[in-house]
Design an enzyme around this catalytic site. Sequence first.
Site, PDB file in Angstrom:
ATOM      1  N   SER B 119       0.954  -1.066  -0.049  1.00 45.24           N
ATOM      2  CA  SER B 119      -0.079   0.052   0.030  1.00 45.24           C
ATOM      3  C   SER B 119       0.868   1.461   0.059  1.00 45.24           C
ATOM      4  O   SER B 119       0.462   2.333   0.830  1.00 45.24           O
ATOM      5  CB  SER B 119      -0.756  -0.025   1.141  1.00 45.24           C
ATOM      6  OG  SER B 119      -1.563  -1.059   1.383  1.00 45.24           O
ATOM      7  N   CYS B 120       1.982   1.210  -0.727  1.00 40.07           N
ATOM      8  CA  CYS B 120       2.967   2.583  -0.586  1.00 40.07           C
ATOM      9  C   CYS B 120       2.260   3.542  -1.207  1.00 40.07           C
ATOM     10  O   CYS B 120       1.424   3.370  -2.104  1.00 40.07           O
ATOM     11  CB  CYS B 120       4.250   2.004  -1.502  1.00 40.07           C
ATOM     12  SG  CYS B 120       5.093   0.695  -0.981  1.00 40.07           S
TER      13      CYS B 120
END
Lengths: 223, 211
Positions: B119-120
């Site tokens: 989920s950068c």
Amino acid sequence: MTRVHDMGGRFGDGPIDPAPGEPLFHKDWHRSAMALTLAIGGAGEWSIDESRYARESLPPKDYARFSYYEKWIAAVANLALARGLVTREELAAGATGPAPGARPLRAETVEPALRRGSPASRPGPAPRFVVGQRVRTRLPARNTLVEGGHTRLPAYAAGHIGRIVRLHGAHVLPDSNAHRLGEAPEPLYGVAFDAAALWGASEGAGDEVMIDLWESYMEPADD
Amino acid sequence: MPHDHHHHDHDHDHDAHALLPSDPALRVKALETLLVDKGYVDPAAMDAILDFYQNKVGPQIGARVVARAWTDPAFKAALLADASATLAAEGLLGRQGEHVVAVENTPEVHNVVVCTLCSCYPWPLLGIPPTWYKSDAYRARVVREPRRVLAEFGLDLPEGQAVRVWDSTAEIRYLVIPMRPEGSEGLDAEALTRWVTRNSMIGTGLAERPA
């Protein structure tokens, strides 16, 4: 060869809920989970690469049913055990006493630490590829150092031809660092892939997927 | 890892969390109590972390960057050439935004950002990611069918505009510079900040007149 987290391109997930106006945290325990994960992360016992590997290594049935912050908390528990910070008995029944060597992140250093972050750029070897060069990615996407280990080549892009569009300099190699085998910095590149080639068909002419990839993930693509 | 060899994954380490209570709220509390009691976590640091992300960073930071890019051509040129250096000079980098690349939307190309593997997200510029950004549906689908996904956000791209989906696989974080909307002529950067939505900086929306 791949794990449950590597879901790019997967079918069947259904619609997305944009949820405009949602709160920063939906539940009180979400706040605690976020703050706890960053606080223990700031203690420096493990790297971001180890954190990511711990999350994606959750059993697939847990990964699928856990919400975002449940994955974080499960990974912290697993890492704390793996690094020897806690025992299985303590996870089940609570602390048996303080750890003599513990060096927690302190409140007064939180903001400087968050504003500084942990840059991943390092001195490293000169790049082998140039902008515009065609490359082919590793097939299958896999960690060549550790069976079943961490890698950042998505399976959907494995074995495909891309075009180098940007040189980012040398960065820590997650495939090595996630397993405490050293930072092993390598040149990192921005690579463009034709969407029609990746998926068999694309929604629009000229659509592309851009992926950051380390040098060892790629070979020159000879026409 | 508890063993001194590195050739196999240790799947038995990946379920220690099951020793904790199964209810998520109780589970977090139990782990927090354990790590605080052991001395690895200072509760005051947890409060400081929450204060930072609730009160000091959020999409308003990214919006200021975009509004300045719209009104200051030299800043925009610097941002597109080297966002990391440009934002570092403004003190705007940080955790999960140590390296930044800015990508500009044009009539020819629309950019949208995802992290399919986790989920950068550019935390120093946009704050805590929204739930949809972290969802399996977004991560799985937007790389393959970006136009259908964007339509679910109410955004229908014209046929002649190509889509570039940026999959954040490394520590490079992407900031979309949306097109400056019609009707915003003559406004200064301060006023324009309110036209820059969070989703417009991810690429799932456009900049728009504030409600």
